[in-house]
Design a protein around this motif. Structure first.
Motif, short mmCIF file in Angstrom:
data_model
loop_
_atom_site.label_atom_id
_atom_site.label_comp_id
_atom_site.label_asym_id
_atom_site.label_seq_id
_atom_site.Cartn_x
_atom_site.Cartn_y
_atom_site.Cartn_z
N VAL A 28 0.78 -1.16 -0.11
CA VAL A 28 0.01 0.07 -0.06
C VAL A 28 0.93 1.35 -0.13
CG1 VAL A 28 -1.70 1.33 1.26
CG2 VAL A 28 -1.89 -1.25 1.09
N MET A 29 1.96 1.26 0.76
CA MET A 29 2.61 2.43 0.83
C MET A 29 3.56 2.73 -0.41
SD MET A 29 4.19 1.63 4.57
CE MET A 29 5.48 3.11 4.81
N SER A 30 4.23 1.81 -1.08
CA SER A 30 4.72 1.92 -2.47
C SER A 30 3.73 2.37 -3.42
CB SER A 30 5.22 0.34 -2.73
OG SER A 30 6.06 -0.18 -1.87
N ALA A 31 2.74 1.70 -3.69
CA ALA A 31 1.52 2.08 -4.55
C ALA A 31 1.34 3.72 -4.18
CB ALA A 31 0.16 1.48 -4.35
N PHE A 32 1.12 4.13 -3.17
CA PHE A 32 0.92 5.62 -3.07
C PHE A 32 2.04 6.41 -3.27
CE2 PHE A 32 1.24 9.21 0.00
CZ PHE A 32 -0.09 9.86 -0.39
N LEU A 33 3.23 5.91 -2.80
CA LEU A 33 4.61 6.77 -3.22
C LEU A 33 4.54 7.08 -4.70
CD1 LEU A 33 7.25 7.99 -2.50
CD2 LEU A 33 8.08 5.66 -2.57
N LEU A 34 4.45 5.95 -5.40
CA LEU A 34 4.81 6.14 -7.06
C LEU A 34 3.51 6.75 -7.47
CD1 LEU A 34 6.92 5.53 -8.95
CD2 LEU A 34 5.71 3.53 -9.74
N GLY A 35 2.33 6.64 -6.84
CA GLY A 35 1.40 7.59 -7.53
C GLY A 35 1.44 9.04 -7.20
N ALA A 36 1.88 9.26 -6.20
CA ALA A 36 2.11 10.54 -5.73
C ALA A 36 3.54 11.07 -6.69
CB ALA A 36 2.32 10.77 -4.18
N ALA A 37 4.31 10.57 -6.87
CA ALA A 37 5.71 10.90 -7.66
C ALA A 37 5.13 11.04 -8.89
CB ALA A 37 6.63 9.84 -7.19
#
Length: 351
Positions: free
Chosen positions: A299-308
C-alpha cells in the motif's frame, strides 16, 4: 506466572501491530482515493467533479474531456499504483532473500538489465508490442541477476551485502552505458533516455492488464512460500532449523523479482528507490514480521509512486519530469543514510 506475563505481552504487541496496520491501510486508502481524484481532474487542463460523474453514469467517447480522463489519465494513475505496489514488493523480497538492507532491483542491476534489452528492442523497432516487450525485459532482468550473482560469488565464499551491492552497481552502470550507446547509434537516444528515466506517459489498457496479472502471479508465489519468507529473516541456519526450505524460497524470490522488475521496466522504464525506501519504513512501524510487512509495503509503495507521478506531471506543467527523477530525489538521501547505518553496524543488518 512469568511465562504467562511474557505470553500476554507478546499477544498485546501483536494486537497493537495489527491495529496499526489496519489504521495505516485505512489512512492510505483515503489518501489514494484523493490522489486518484486529483490525478483525474488536474493536469494540462483541469476538470470538475461533475465531469467525473458524467463519465461514471454516461461515458461519451465523442466528448474530448471524457476521452482524456478515461483513456489517458485513468490508465496512468492505475498503472502508477500497480507498478509502485510491484516494485515495493520486489524490494522487500530481494532484501529478504539476499539478507541485504540495500537490496533494490535498481541498485542491484536487475532494472538495468531489463532496460538494456528494451533499448535493443527500441533500436530494432519502435513498434514492439507489449507482450514481446515484457518477455524480453524479464529475460534481461534474469540475465542481470545472473551476472550479479556470479560477480558477488567470485568476490568471496559467502556473499556479503556490501559486495553484492558493489557487483550490482557495476552491472547496472555497465548495462546503462550500453543502453546509452545503443540509443545514440540508433538515433533514439532522446526518447529512450526519457523512457529509461521513468515515465507513465502513453500507458494503455494492455499495460494495465499485464501489471495486474503479474501482481497476482507475484502474490500467488509469495502466498505459496510465505512461511519460508517469514523465517528467512532469522538467517539461513536458524530458518533451516525451524523447517524453512531456504534454497526453494530463494529461487521463488528470484522469480518474483525477475517477473516484477521485468514487467515494471517494460511499462514505465527504470524507476528506482521505491523498493529500497518503503520496506525499511515499514520495518520501523511493524518490525520484521513478514505478514505485516507485505501489505504495508504494497500500500505504501503504491501511494509513493502514484504521488511521484502526480508531481512529475504537475510541478512544471506542461513539461513533464521523469518520475524516476522524483523517486531518486526521495531515495538517494535515504540510500546514503542506510549505507552509513550499515557501516556503523560493521556490514550487519539490523532487523
Amino acid at each position: 506466572m512469568q511465562y504467562k506475563k511474557k505470553y500476554m505481552k507478546k499477544t498485546d504487541r501483536a494486537i497493537d501491530l495489527r491495529k496499526r496496520l489496519y489504521r495505516l491501510i485505512f489512512a492510505l486508502g483515503i489518501l489514494i482515493c484523493v490522489l486518484i481524484t486529483a490525478s483525474l481532474l488536474m493536469g494540462l487542463k483541469n476538470y470538475s467533479l461533475k465531469t467525473l460523474w458524467e463519465i461514471a453514469v454516461a461515458y461519451d467517447p465523442m466528448n474530448q474531456a471524457h476521452q482524456i480522463i478515461y483513456t489517458v489519465r485513468l490508465p496512468r494513475v492505475i498503472g502508477a499504483l500497480l507498478t509502485g505496489c510491484i516494485l515495493g514488493i520486489c524490494g522487500l523480497i530481494m532484501q529478504s532473500i539476499s539478507n541485504n538492507p540495500l537490496g533494490d532491483p535498481s541498485l542491484l542491476g536487475v532494472s538495468g538489465g531489463a532496460s538494456l534489452v528494451i533499448a535493443i528492442c527500441y533500436a530494432i523497432s519502435m513498434n514492439i508490442g507489449s507482450v514481446q516487450r515484457s518477455i524480453t525485459a524479464m529475460a534481461g532482468a534474469a540475465l542481470a541477476m545472473l551476472f550479479v550473482s556470479l560477480l558477488s560469488s567470485k568476490m568471496g565464499r559467502r556473499t556479503d551485502p556490501l559486495k553484492l551491492m558493489l557487483a550490482g552497481t557495476a552491472v547496472s552502470n555497465f548495462f546503462g552505458s550500453l543502453s546509452l550507446i545503443i540509443g545514440i547509434r540508433s538515433r533514439t537516444s532522446r526518447s529512450l533516455s526519457f523512457w529509461i528515466a521513468g515515465s507513465l506517459a502513453g500507458i494503455n489498457a494492455t499495460d494495465i492488464l499485464f501489471l495486474a496479472v503479474s501482481l497476482l502471479g507475484i502474490l500467488l508465489i509469495i502466498l505459496l512460500y510465505r512461511k519460508d519468507f517469514a523465517l528467512m529473516v532469522l538467517g539461513d541456519e536458524l530458518s533451516t532449523g525451524l523447517g524453512a526450505n531456504v534454497d526453494r524460497a530463494r529461487k521463488a524470490g528470484l522469480l518474483v523479482v525477475v517477473i516484477g522488475t521485468g514487467i515494471s521496466v517494460s511499462v514505465i522504464g527504470n524507476v528506482g528507490f521505491v523498493g529500497l525506501c518503503i520496506p525499511h519504513i515499514a520495518r520501523l512501524l511493524f518490525g520484521s514480521r513478514f505478514s505485516y510487512l507485505l501489505p504495508a509495503v504494497a500500500v505504501m509503495s503504491a501511494f509513493l509512486l502514484g504521488a511521484a507521478d502526480f508531481m512529475a506531471r504537475s510541478v512544471s506543467a506542461p513539461l513533464e519530469i521523469p518520475v524516476g527523477a522524483i523517486t531518486a530525489l526521495i531515495g538517494a538521501p535515504f540510500f546514503l543514510y542506510l549505507a552509513k547505518t550499515q557501516k556503523k553496524h560493521g556490514g550487519e543488518i539490523a532487523q
